[in-house]
Design a protein around this motif. Structure first.
Motif, short mmCIF file in Angstrom:
data_model
loop_
_atom_site.label_atom_id
_atom_site.label_comp_id
_atom_site.label_asym_id
_atom_site.label_seq_id
_atom_site.Cartn_x
_atom_site.Cartn_y
_atom_site.Cartn_z
N GLN A 229 55.25 35.68 89.16
CA GLN A 229 56.43 35.83 89.21
C GLN A 229 56.94 36.96 88.24
N SER A 230 56.41 38.41 89.04
CA SER A 230 56.84 39.22 89.21
C SER A 230 58.32 39.35 89.29
N LYS A 231 59.17 39.85 88.76
CA LYS A 231 60.75 40.25 89.18
C LYS A 231 60.79 40.54 90.54
N ARG A 232 59.35 41.36 90.77
CA ARG A 232 59.88 41.52 92.36
C ARG A 232 58.99 40.15 93.31
N ILE A 234 59.38 37.42 92.96
CA ILE A 234 60.55 36.27 92.77
C ILE A 234 61.95 36.49 93.74
N LYS A 235 62.32 37.37 93.59
CA LYS A 235 63.19 38.16 94.41
C LYS A 235 62.75 37.74 96.09
N GLU A 238 63.00 33.54 96.78
CA GLU A 238 64.04 33.56 97.04
C GLU A 238 65.01 33.81 98.18
N TYR A 269 61.33 46.11 99.90
CA TYR A 269 60.65 45.31 98.53
C TYR A 269 58.93 45.86 98.42
#
Length: 359
Positions: A229-232, A234-235, A238, A269
């Motif tokens: 669930q880290s920002k990276r 999740i990106k 998606e 990423y």
């Protein structure tokens, strides 16, 4: 997914040839998952020089199925895949011509192993399938028969995938067919990933590699990425469209391939933390390091020459390993030599009992 094929024809005027034999091997980048091989009655005579070349004569084809009888199977085995052939323009044209005669619009993307070989295996004397396979030590049987030539092309294409550090082959062949939501798509992706050691590549809808990962268990590593669930993370979740992977067979190849491809591809990423390079010579300037391959009868090799890591790759024939000229053609060349030296040097330092052949 790829459909590696070879077609034999009657010969004759351009776009008037008929198919006499076809072989298609559906290849997922690692192994053959389906195949179709058949003689075909072209309903026209074969030119004499073609009979001498292929050994296929008119009598052999008298009771063979006509093209319209095998057309459905060809459509099925080549659906949503990229066609691969040695001189793909010829095979794709012949297929399209036959389907045009049936009133069926047959369109497939294609990859030519002649063009790829010129780019990834430069300086060969000839890029004909027979001479190229002989130069690379790839065994061939039933030359100028569809199955024999297609199987040799499978082995050649597998080698080209290994040598393609920029991942251009995979990135250019990925197409966006999936409109499901993110969760369903990720579950479908995970179902197809094996639990073997290797490197995995996250592609976006354009086929571009946006993240590279590695692990002893590919399924486990991709699963971890998909539930983070880290920002990276999740990106990445998606944007993921496809996940491809390559088996490595051993820990050193896992490290070496991962770090070299990070340098080469620079995925958006990944945090590419620079490794501290060591400026130390090997104990011997010229040697071959042999490790476990991806399969039981395969060896993984690293060639060190004049104290530099020249390349790495796989072989399953002893004479390929004993002849340096052939071996160099098979191996994937290394551009980031200082990085490769550091990784190999550290591995040798921390592992004993390795099989090393000096020359």
């Amino acid at each position: 997914m790829y459909a590696i094929l070879d077609i034999e024809t009657t010969g004759g005027k351009f776009n008037e040839e008929g198919i006499t034999e076809i072989a298609i091997y559906k290849f997922d980048g690692h192994t053959t998952v389906d195949q179709f091989v058949s003689l075909v009655n072209p309903e026209k005579p074969i030119q004499e020089f073609v009979v001498k070349l292929t050994g296929i004569n008119n009598k052999m084809l008298r009771n063979a199925p006509k093209f319209f009888e095998v057309a459905k199977r060809i459509v099925e085995i080549t659906k949503d895949v990229t066609l691969v052939a040695h001189n793909a323009e010829f095979d794709a044209r012949i297929l399209k011509t036959e389907f045009d005669r049936l009133g069926f619009d047959y369109q497939r993307n294609s990859i030519c192993t002649v063009e790829l070989s010129r780019k990834l295996i430069p300086d060969e004397n000839s890029y004909s399938l027979g001479k190229l396979c002989k130069s690379l030590g790839i065994p061939m049987s039933d030359r100028h028969r569809a199955s024999g030539d297609a199987l040799a092309t499978v082995q050649l294409f597998k080698l080209l995938l290994d040598k393609d550090n920029n991942k251009e082959i995979v990135q250019n062949s990925i197409k966006y067919f999936d409109n499901r939501d993110v969760k369903d798509k990720m579950n479908a992706i995970l179902d197809a990933i094996p639990d073997k050691m290797g490197i995995y590549y996250i592609h976006n809808a354009d086929g571009k590699v946006i993240f590279i990962g590695r692990g002893h268990n590919l399924k486990s590593e991709v699963t971890k990425l998909f539930i983070k669930q880290s920002k990276r993370a999740i990106k990445i979740q998606e944007r993921v469209d496809t996940v491809t992977y390559q088996f490595t067979g051993n820990e050193l190849f896992n490290r070496l391939k991962y770090h070299i491809e990070l340098e080469t591809l620079q995925p958006k990423y990944n945090f590419n933390k620079k490794k501290k390079l060591i400026d130390q010579h090997f104990a011997h300037p010229d040697f071959i390091l042999q490790l476990k391959g991806r399969e039981i009868d395969e060896n993984a090799l690293i060639l060190v020459e004049k104290d530099e890591v020249i390349g790495y790759g796989y072989t399953n024939l002893s004479f390929q390993e004993s002849q340096i000229a052939i071996l160099k053609s098979l191996l994937t060349p290394i551009e980031h030599k200082e990085l490769a030296r550091t990784i190999v040097k550290n591995y040798l330092k921390n592992n004993t009992g390795l099989k090393i052949k000096r020359f």
